[in-house]
Design an enzyme around this catalytic site. Structure first.
Site, PDB file in Angstrom:
ATOM      1  N   ASP A  13     -11.522 -31.734 -19.006  1.00  0.00           N
ATOM      2  CA  ASP A  13     -12.616 -31.268 -18.150  1.00  0.00           C
ATOM      3  C   ASP A  13     -13.803 -30.742 -18.951  1.00  0.00           C
ATOM      4  O   ASP A  13     -14.500 -29.836 -18.517  1.00  0.00           O
ATOM      5  CB  ASP A  13     -12.141 -30.183 -17.156  1.00  0.00           C
ATOM      6  CG  ASP A  13     -10.913 -30.630 -16.391  1.00  0.00           C
ATOM      7  OD1 ASP A  13     -10.931 -31.774 -15.906  1.00  0.00           O
ATOM      8  OD2 ASP A  13      -9.941 -29.863 -16.296  1.00  0.00           O
ATOM      9  N   LYS A  16     -16.765 -35.194 -20.126  1.00  0.00           N
ATOM     10  CA  LYS A  16     -16.851 -36.416 -20.946  1.00  0.00           C
ATOM     11  C   LYS A  16     -17.775 -37.471 -20.335  1.00  0.00           C
ATOM     12  O   LYS A  16     -18.383 -38.261 -21.042  1.00  0.00           O
ATOM     13  CB  LYS A  16     -15.443 -36.999 -21.160  1.00  0.00           C
ATOM     14  CG  LYS A  16     -14.590 -36.116 -22.057  1.00  0.00           C
ATOM     15  CD  LYS A  16     -13.217 -36.683 -22.303  1.00  0.00           C
ATOM     16  CE  LYS A  16     -12.224 -36.371 -21.215  1.00  0.00           C
ATOM     17  NZ  LYS A  16     -11.784 -34.976 -21.116  1.00  0.00           N
ATOM     18  N   GLY A  40      -9.965 -37.274 -13.816  1.00  0.00           N
ATOM     19  CA  GLY A  40     -10.928 -37.428 -12.732  1.00  0.00           C
ATOM     20  C   GLY A  40     -12.293 -36.988 -13.168  1.00  0.00           C
ATOM     21  O   GLY A  40     -12.425 -35.977 -13.832  1.00  0.00           O
ATOM     22  N   HIS A  41     -13.277 -37.787 -12.872  1.00  0.00           N
ATOM     23  CA  HIS A  41     -14.622 -37.259 -13.035  1.00  0.00           C
ATOM     24  C   HIS A  41     -15.548 -37.804 -11.957  1.00  0.00           C
ATOM     25  O   HIS A  41     -15.347 -38.885 -11.431  1.00  0.00           O
ATOM     26  CB  HIS A  41     -15.169 -37.444 -14.447  1.00  0.00           C
ATOM     27  CG  HIS A  41     -15.221 -38.850 -14.896  1.00  0.00           C
ATOM     28  ND1 HIS A  41     -14.263 -39.396 -15.687  1.00  0.00           N
ATOM     29  CD2 HIS A  41     -16.134 -39.803 -14.650  1.00  0.00           C
ATOM     30  CE1 HIS A  41     -14.575 -40.649 -15.909  1.00  0.00           C
ATOM     31  NE2 HIS A  41     -15.707 -40.925 -15.302  1.00  0.00           N
ATOM     32  N   THR A  42     -16.518 -36.983 -11.654  1.00  0.00           N
ATOM     33  CA  THR A  42     -17.436 -37.325 -10.585  1.00  0.00           C
ATOM     34  C   THR A  42     -18.605 -38.096 -11.159  1.00  0.00           C
ATOM     35  O   THR A  42     -19.149 -37.725 -12.182  1.00  0.00           O
ATOM     36  CB  THR A  42     -17.960 -36.023  -9.935  1.00  0.00           C
ATOM     37  OG1 THR A  42     -16.818 -35.234  -9.623  1.00  0.00           O
ATOM     38  CG2 THR A  42     -18.739 -36.307  -8.670  1.00  0.00           C
ATOM     39  N   ARG A 143      12.322 -47.462 -22.328  1.00  0.00           N
ATOM     40  CA  ARG A 143      12.335 -48.932 -22.243  1.00  0.00           C
ATOM     41  C   ARG A 143      12.914 -49.463 -20.934  1.00  0.00           C
ATOM     42  O   ARG A 143      13.565 -50.491 -20.895  1.00  0.00           O
ATOM     43  CB  ARG A 143      13.066 -49.526 -23.463  1.00  0.00           C
ATOM     44  CG  ARG A 143      12.322 -49.209 -24.756  1.00  0.00           C
ATOM     45  CD  ARG A 143      13.130 -49.475 -25.963  1.00  0.00           C
ATOM     46  NE  ARG A 143      14.270 -48.580 -26.043  1.00  0.00           N
ATOM     47  CZ  ARG A 143      15.066 -48.468 -27.098  1.00  0.00           C
ATOM     48  NH1 ARG A 143      14.839 -49.198 -28.160  1.00  0.00           N
ATOM     49  NH2 ARG A 143      16.080 -47.643 -27.095  1.00  0.00           N
ATOM     50  N   GLN A 224      -8.101 -36.320 -20.288  1.00  0.00           N
ATOM     51  CA  GLN A 224      -7.521 -35.020 -20.654  1.00  0.00           C
ATOM     52  C   GLN A 224      -8.164 -34.496 -21.950  1.00  0.00           C
ATOM     53  O   GLN A 224      -9.332 -34.721 -22.152  1.00  0.00           O
ATOM     54  CB  GLN A 224      -5.991 -35.092 -20.782  1.00  0.00           C
ATOM     55  CG  GLN A 224      -5.283 -35.267 -19.442  1.00  0.00           C
ATOM     56  CD  GLN A 224      -5.178 -36.716 -19.012  1.00  0.00           C
ATOM     57  OE1 GLN A 224      -4.823 -37.560 -19.797  1.00  0.00           O
ATOM     58  NE2 GLN A 224      -5.476 -36.998 -17.765  1.00  0.00           N
ATOM     59  N   THR A 239       0.166 -33.097 -21.215  1.00  0.00           N
ATOM     60  CA  THR A 239       0.399 -34.325 -20.472  1.00  0.00           C
ATOM     61  C   THR A 239       1.317 -35.208 -21.329  1.00  0.00           C
ATOM     62  O   THR A 239       1.652 -34.860 -22.465  1.00  0.00           O
ATOM     63  CB  THR A 239      -0.930 -35.004 -20.076  1.00  0.00           C
ATOM     64  OG1 THR A 239      -0.652 -36.005 -19.100  1.00  0.00           O
ATOM     65  CG2 THR A 239      -1.662 -35.607 -21.263  1.00  0.00           C
ATOM     66  N   THR A 301      -7.373 -32.543  -8.326  1.00  0.00           N
ATOM     67  CA  THR A 301      -6.482 -31.759  -7.470  1.00  0.00           C
ATOM     68  C   THR A 301      -7.222 -30.682  -6.681  1.00  0.00           C
ATOM     69  O   THR A 301      -6.639 -30.058  -5.801  1.00  0.00           O
ATOM     70  CB  THR A 301      -5.409 -31.054  -8.328  1.00  0.00           C
ATOM     71  OG1 THR A 301      -6.087 -30.239  -9.289  1.00  0.00           O
ATOM     72  CG2 THR A 301      -4.529 -32.049  -9.055  1.00  0.00           C
ATOM     73  N   ARG A 303      -7.881 -27.867  -7.716  1.00  0.00           N
ATOM     74  CA  ARG A 303      -7.424 -26.543  -8.167  1.00  0.00           C
ATOM     75  C   ARG A 303      -8.542 -25.816  -8.914  1.00  0.00           C
ATOM     76  O   ARG A 303      -9.323 -26.454  -9.626  1.00  0.00           O
ATOM     77  CB  ARG A 303      -6.252 -26.699  -9.153  1.00  0.00           C
ATOM     78  CG  ARG A 303      -4.986 -27.192  -8.504  1.00  0.00           C
ATOM     79  CD  ARG A 303      -3.847 -27.215  -9.491  1.00  0.00           C
ATOM     80  NE  ARG A 303      -3.969 -28.292 -10.465  1.00  0.00           N
ATOM     81  CZ  ARG A 303      -3.066 -28.548 -11.396  1.00  0.00           C
ATOM     82  NH1 ARG A 303      -1.992 -27.798 -11.492  1.00  0.00           N
ATOM     83  NH2 ARG A 303      -3.222 -29.547 -12.240  1.00  0.00           N
ATOM     84  N   LYS A 331     -22.467 -28.053 -21.017  1.00  0.00           N
ATOM     85  CA  LYS A 331     -22.590 -26.882 -20.136  1.00  0.00           C
ATOM     86  C   LYS A 331     -23.130 -25.625 -20.810  1.00  0.00           C
ATOM     87  O   LYS A 331     -22.737 -24.509 -20.439  1.00  0.00           O
ATOM     88  CB  LYS A 331     -21.232 -26.604 -19.475  1.00  0.00           C
ATOM     89  CG  LYS A 331     -20.832 -27.689 -18.472  1.00  0.00           C
ATOM     90  CD  LYS A 331     -19.689 -27.221 -17.615  1.00  0.00           C
ATOM     91  CE  LYS A 331     -19.614 -27.928 -16.289  1.00  0.00           C
ATOM     92  NZ  LYS A 331     -18.585 -27.430 -15.406  1.00  0.00           N
ATOM     93  N   ASP A 333     -25.972 -24.468 -20.409  1.00  0.00           N
ATOM     94  CA  ASP A 333     -26.782 -23.779 -19.394  1.00  0.00           C
ATOM     95  C   ASP A 333     -25.986 -22.758 -18.585  1.00  0.00           C
ATOM     96  O   ASP A 333     -26.543 -21.785 -18.079  1.00  0.00           O
ATOM     97  CB  ASP A 333     -27.405 -24.819 -18.439  1.00  0.00           C
ATOM     98  CG  ASP A 333     -26.343 -25.717 -17.830  1.00  0.00           C
ATOM     99  OD1 ASP A 333     -25.621 -26.372 -18.595  1.00  0.00           O
ATOM    100  OD2 ASP A 333     -26.221 -25.746 -16.582  1.00  0.00           O
TER     101      ASP A 333
END
Ligand code: IMP
Length: 428
Positions: A13, A16, A40-42, A143, A224, A239, A301, A303, A331, A333
């Site tokens: 997070d 990226k 996940g990214h927006t 396997r 990640q 992960t 999620t 969260r 970030k 700012d």
């Protein structure tokens, strides 16, 4: 021409997507090399609206880029199809998406097992995203996994699902008191899903190496972050894959010698989701303030993320284990308006000072941050477009982080917009 790796330097997070945007006009290929729909990214679509991507590389929004889901990724076929149709409904051309025949499939039993295992662990849970990531990678290493190419051979697929369920159903029913899954139902569902993306299945390692030979630039996009890496992260609170730059070769089939730039993405403060140690975590009001001003809520999620001050021990460690050539600081700012900004320069562990990541997890749990306080700045920096535009204290903050991490900060994010980036050094 080179391959560039983009890797998160903290617990994910870091923003990226911003770096991918910056590089979009210079690359012809964007590759995901590990993880799955735990990421996940927006992104902002041409219609101006936000869209959350979990599995498909962000290059899908840039015409002229071919996108690859590499062999190191784990794919939930239902999620893949939903993401594709979500994009198509909004006018995005998804033709340029290739999927490695060697990538593993997240099956319904992986998702079921992820959820019941976490519930069973109670207070000891990892805090996974519940998407079946860990159980799928477990099967890969054992396997007994099902791969994308198995969708092209119904007989093999059915055999594999049958063999898997013989064991998994015992676990689901006898250990966790859940309903077992039906072989035919599972097989028929994934077969039908597979038919809808069969035309995208490719020998992606061959395609990527040919592209490099033709002189095209390939961006390997990690999801990640370094401290969630199964080998180099805060195990077991990690992960199940290798987000670090070494994973980029294994997860794509591109040799390490081809990689010329490793771009580490690092946030101007620190966040993490899920359980596990976090030395600079703020449990007071300043943590809440960072969460609010930084919009620190998970894309996958929802969260809320745990927040804390910048940790240079982690920055230094990430530079080392990834071979980071350049940092992208995001970030900055969000820190505007703070009178003083603490930066963790070292840890005190059981009475000793260390500037490096401790060797054992017990020591990481005991680590107490040693802070240096830097003066803040009151100005709004979101309109700054060059390093010289930044207030003196913001420049000093960046330069101090650079010194502490041992890698140059070549780009700085000063807001969510594509254009809100300061480029200090050309890096690719
Ligand atoms: P899993 O990847 O779902 O197995 O979750 C393992 C750990 O990684 C948990 O702490 C998750 O919160 C964390 N995690 C997984 N994906 C991401 C991500 O994209 N960003 C931040 N944390 C993540």
């Amino acid at each position: 021409m080179p391959a560039i790796v983009l890797v998160g330097a903290q617990w994910g997070d870091e923003g990226k997507g911003k770096a991918t945007d910056l590089l979009a006009d210079r690359v012809r290929w964007v590759v995901r090399y590990q993880g799955g729909n735990n990421a996940g990214h927006t992104v902002v679509l041409p219609d101006g609206q936000d869209y959350a991507l979990h599995l498909i590389p962000s290059g899908i929004l840039t015409p002229g880029i071919t996108n690859v889901i590499g062999n190191g990724v784990v794919i939930d076929p239902g999620v893949l199809l939903d993401e594709l149709s979500g994009l198509e409904e909004r006018g995005v051309d998804t033709d340029r998406l290739l999927i490695s025949a060697d990538a593993h499939l997240i099956m319904p039993y992986h998702v079921a097992i992820d959820k019941v295992t976490e519930r069973y662990l109670g207070a000891k849970r990892i805090g996974t995203t519940g998407r079946g990531i860990g159980p799928c990678y477990q099967d890969k290493i054992a396997r007994v996994g099902v791969r994308v190419q198995d969708l092209l051979d119904e007989k093999i697929l059915r055999q594999k699902v049958e063999a898997a369920l013989e064991f998994k159903n015992q676990v689901l029913v006898k250990v966790y008191n859940r309903k077992g899954l039906d072989v035919d139902e599972v097989t028929d569902t994934v077969l039908e899903q597979g038919e809808r993306f069969a035309h995208r299945i490719a020998d992606t390692r061959l395609e990527l190496n040919r592209a490099l030979e033709r002189g095209e630039t390939v961006l390997l996009e990690g999801s990640q972050g370094t401290l969630l890496d199964v080998d180099h992260g805060t195990y077991p609170f990690v992960t199940s894959s290798n987000p670090t730059s070494g994973g980029a070769s294994a997860g794509s089939g591109i040799g390490p010698g081809r990689i010329s730039t490793v771009l580490g993405i690092v946030k101007a403060y620190t966040t993490r989701v899920g359980s596990g140690p976090f030395p600079t975590e703020l449990l007071d009001e300043s943590g809440e303030d960072l969460r609010k001003s930084g919009g620190e809520f998970g894309v996958t999620t929802g969260r809320s993320r745990r927040t804390g001050w910048f940790d240079a021990v982690i920055g230094r460690y990430a530079a080392r284990v990834n071979g980071i050539t350049d940092y992208f600081l995001t970030k900055l700012d969000v820190l505007s308006g703070l009178e003083r900004i603490p930066v963790c320069v070292a840890y005190e562990v059981d009475g000793f000072r260390t500037e490096d990541m401790p060797m054992t997890q017990t020591e990481v749990h005991h680590a107490v941050p040693i802070y240096e306080e830097l003066p803040g700045w009151a100005e709004d920096i979101s309109g700054c477009r060059s390093f010289a535009d930044l207030p003196a204290n913001a420049r000093a903050y960046v330069e101090r982080l650079e010194e502490l991490m041992g890698a140059r900060i070549s780009a700085i994010g000063v807001g969510p917009g594509r254009e809100q980036t300061i480029v200090r050094h050309e890096f690719a």
